[in-house]
Structures are given as structure tokens and as C-alpha cells.
Design an enzyme around this catalytic site. Structure first.
Site, short mmCIF file in Angstrom:
data_model
loop_
_atom_site.label_atom_id
_atom_site.label_comp_id
_atom_site.label_asym_id
_atom_site.label_seq_id
_atom_site.Cartn_x
_atom_site.Cartn_y
_atom_site.Cartn_z
N ARG A 9 0.80 -1.23 0.00
CA ARG A 9 0.00 0.00 0.00
C ARG A 9 0.83 1.28 0.00
O ARG A 9 0.64 2.17 -0.81
CB ARG A 9 -0.87 0.06 1.27
CG ARG A 9 -2.14 -0.70 1.21
CD ARG A 9 -2.50 -1.15 2.62
NE ARG A 9 -1.75 -2.38 2.86
CZ ARG A 9 -2.27 -3.58 2.69
NH1 ARG A 9 -3.54 -3.71 2.42
NH2 ARG A 9 -1.54 -4.66 2.84
N THR A 10 1.76 1.36 0.96
CA THR A 10 2.48 2.61 1.15
C THR A 10 3.36 2.92 -0.07
O THR A 10 3.35 4.03 -0.60
CB THR A 10 3.32 2.55 2.44
OG1 THR A 10 2.45 2.19 3.50
CG2 THR A 10 3.98 3.87 2.74
N LYS A 23 26.66 -4.39 0.24
CA LYS A 23 28.10 -4.58 0.01
C LYS A 23 28.92 -3.78 1.01
O LYS A 23 30.13 -3.66 0.86
CB LYS A 23 28.46 -4.15 -1.41
CG LYS A 23 27.78 -4.93 -2.50
CD LYS A 23 28.24 -4.44 -3.86
CE LYS A 23 27.40 -5.01 -4.97
NZ LYS A 23 27.57 -4.25 -6.20
N ARG A 81 11.40 3.73 4.06
CA ARG A 81 10.83 2.84 5.08
C ARG A 81 11.97 2.01 5.66
O ARG A 81 12.74 1.40 4.92
CB ARG A 81 9.78 1.91 4.49
CG ARG A 81 9.42 0.79 5.46
CD ARG A 81 8.21 0.04 5.05
NE ARG A 81 7.01 0.84 5.23
CZ ARG A 81 5.78 0.34 5.21
NH1 ARG A 81 5.59 -0.94 5.01
NH2 ARG A 81 4.73 1.12 5.38
N HIS A 85 4.78 6.35 11.61
CA HIS A 85 4.34 6.14 10.22
C HIS A 85 3.40 7.32 9.92
O HIS A 85 2.18 7.17 9.87
CB HIS A 85 3.61 4.79 10.14
CG HIS A 85 3.33 4.31 8.76
ND1 HIS A 85 3.54 5.07 7.62
CD2 HIS A 85 2.85 3.10 8.32
CE1 HIS A 85 3.20 4.36 6.56
NE2 HIS A 85 2.78 3.17 6.96
C1 NCD Z 1 1.58 -0.84 8.13
C2 NCD Z 1 3.07 -0.70 8.21
O1 NCD Z 1 3.83 -1.25 7.42
O2 NCD Z 1 3.46 0.00 9.10
N1 NCD Z 1 1.06 -1.03 6.86
C3 NCD Z 1 0.84 0.06 6.11
O3 NCD Z 1 1.70 0.87 5.91
N2 NCD Z 1 -0.41 0.21 5.64
C4 NCD Z 1 1.01 -1.75 9.08
C5 NCD Z 1 1.57 -3.12 9.21
O4 NCD Z 1 2.45 -3.58 8.51
O5 NCD Z 1 1.05 -3.78 10.10
#
Ligand code: NCD
Length: 306
Positions: free
Chosen positions: A50-51, A78, A100, A130
């Protein structure tokens, strides 16, 4: 707004302005190409559907170009330092990093190191933050419930390991929400002093009494230490959101989940796909909020002037 690293950098007014922008952009057929000629790099050290996709769709819809780096396959493995990786990408003309990572603090350091040169967006940082998820959750709540001050919101499940819970609670308290509740087994409750404004309980039926919003979370298996493992049957028996339990909340309560969902564990199919669920609206708002964010940063940085 030059970056988005933490929600603590934003006021209620900033957040409402982003929401208004998100809704205005969603209504436009061909929005101004505020990212034209800009290159965005998606750097994901942890899995994402999703993100990552929504940051990408958002950037493309504003005329930006996007490169996706799978950091498990990069020179990082590396032995190159992270900062060298960023500087290398910067030298190729990258204007913004969407990051991320499982490590807390790395995104903040990057923002500091990059300063005015490059925009940095936090796409999920360990169990700490997040911010875009917190924003899209709050936007979804505003669309369904309006005024935040009078709302009761319950967050259910593995709260202690959840960056989503932290950012959503942060967004809701900045927006003036007074009644915030956490419902979790004792092992997955955050320390009370970490969230003094929140009521914490392990009783789901009592906890969601009279709630306007019930948000459940994915169990963060990858972040659980051995001592934090719970018996899944016991979790389902006490915390899974079922239609019957949902009756304890207000009749018009909405049900949320950030995804990915473990059906039958965190929430039943009936509820996840039922009339009170706004889970797909959250996904839809994910693109809208990231567009608003890119657009706002592009204009703040003078990348685009009308
Ligand atoms: C979340 C995440 O990765 O923090 N998912 C997301 O971004 N929609 C929640 C999760 O992985 O549980």
C-alpha cells in the site's frame, strides 16, 4: 513543509490544510504538475504494498518520475554506508527520498544530513512512526465523523509494536480528540507513561463501549520477541473484532485497519467486508494524502510556481 519526518512538526491547522488539499486534488481531473522534472526515490528496507504503491501513484499523478529501490538488493549490502547511498542517488539527481526502515532515528538523521537539498518522507520507521498512515487515518475519520473533539476512538491489538498506532494517536491528539483508548493484551500494551492521555484496558467489550471509531491493527510478528509471543487462539477469543463485539460500539461506528489484514485473527471477514468497514477508503485516502503532501512540499520548496 520541507520534509515529513514526524507528525510532531505539524499543527492542527497544517493537518487540516493538507486534508483540504487532498480532497481538492482528488476532485481534479488534471492537477497542476507540481512534481514535473522531479525524481523521487522509494527506498524500502521493509516490505510494503500500500504505502510504496500509493507514494508512487501520488508522485506520478503530479508529473514526477519515480525509481523504486529494493534495498535488500542494493550496494548497501556490500558495505556502503547509508549516507553514501543517499549521496550517490542525490548525485544522480534525486530530489526526494521516501524511506521505510526498521531502524528508529535513521530517517531523522537523513533529513538533517540532506537539509534543504532533498525532501525526505518517512514511510514507516520501526515501531516509532508512520506519519502518512496517521494522516490518512485521520482524514478517513474526518470524512466519516467530522469534528474530532467529540469523538471516542479505540485502537485494538498489538499497540506496543505498532508505528501506525503511535502516529494515528499523535494525529488524533493534535486534532483535538479527547477520548482515545487502547485495547490490548497486557503484553502488547505500551507503557502507560508513554501515552498519558490515553485510557488503556484489556477488555474489548468494555473498551469499545460507545466508540465512534474502532481501529484494529496487524500483529507485528516480525517485531515480537519470544517473551512477547501470544497464543493466537487466546488472542482471537478475546480481541478479534467480530460482528457481535462490534455491537458494543455506537451503531454507526466505523471500523478501520491499516492493512495488511490477518483475516480471522484481528478481524472477521464479516466485519472487514461489512457496511461499517472503511478499510478500502483508508487505502484510497493513502494516495490522496501523499499527493497533498508532495504538492505542498513542492510548492514550499519553490519547485513549482503557478
Ligand atoms: C503498516 C506498516 O507497514 O506499518 N502497513 C501500512 O503501511 N499500511 C502496518 C503493518 O504492517 O502492520
Amino acid at each position: 513543509m520541507q520534509h515529513l519526518i514526524n507528525l510532531t512538526d505539524l499543527s492542527a491547522q497544517d493537518i487540516h490544510a493538507l486534508f483540504d488539499r487532498a480532497e481538492a486534488l482528488a476532485a481534479e481531473r488534471s492537477p497542476a504538475p507540481s512534481l514535473a522534472g522531479r525524481h523521487i526515490a522509494n527506498l524500502f528496507f521493509e516490505p510494503s504494498t500500500r504505502t510504496r504503491v500509493s507514494f508512487e501513484l501520488a508522485a506520478r499523478s503530479l508529473g514526477g518520475s519515480v525509481v523504486n529501490l529494493n534495498m535488500q538488493n542494493s550496494s548497501f549490502t556490500k558495505g556502503e554506508t547509508l549516507l553514501d547511498t543517499y549521496k550517490t542517488l542525490r548525485a544522480m539527481g534525486i530530489d526526494a527520498f521516501v524511506v521505510r526502515t526498521g531502524q528508529t532515528g535513521v530517517i531523522q538523521d537523513l533529513g538533517r544530513a540532506m537539509g534543504r537539498d532533498v525532501a525526505v518522507f518517512n514511510a514507516g520507521e520501526g515501531d516509532a512512526a508512520h506519519p502518512t498512515q496517521g494522516l490518512l487515518d485521520a482524514l478517513t475519520i474526518r470524512q466519516h465523523k467530522g469534528d474530532f473533539a467529540s469523538l471516542s476512538v479505540a485502537i485494538v491489538g498489538d499497540v506496543s509494536h505498532s508505528r501506525v498506532a503511535r502516529s494515528s494517536l499523535r494525529a488524533l491528539s493534535i486534532l483535538g480528540c479527547q477520548d482515545l483508548r487502547i485495547i490490548a493484551p497486557a503484553t502488547w500494551q505500551p507503557p502507560a507513561q508513554q501515552m498519558p492521555q490515553v485510557v488503556i484496558t484489556d477488555n474489548l467489550e468494555q473498551g469499545i463501549q460507545g466508540c465512534d471509531v474502532v481501529m484494529t491493527l496487524r500483529i507485528q510478528n516480525e517485531r515480537l520477541r519470544n517473551s512477547e509471543q501470544l497464543d493466537r487462539h487466546e488472542y482471537v477469543a478475546n480481541f478479534c473484532i467480530t460482528a457481535e463485539r462490534l455491537e458494543c460500539a455506537k451503531a454507526d461506528a466505523i471500523v478501520m485497519h491499516p492493512g495488511p489484514i490477518n483475516r480471522g485473527i484481528e478481524i472477521t471477514d464479516e466485519v472487514a467486508d461489512g457496511p461499517q468497514s472503511v478499510i478500502l477508503k483508508q487505502v484510497n485516502n493513502g494516495v490522496a494524502i501523499r499527493r497533498a503532501l508532495f504538492d505542498t512540499v513542492a510548492r514550499t520548496r519553490g519547485w513549482y510556481t503557478e
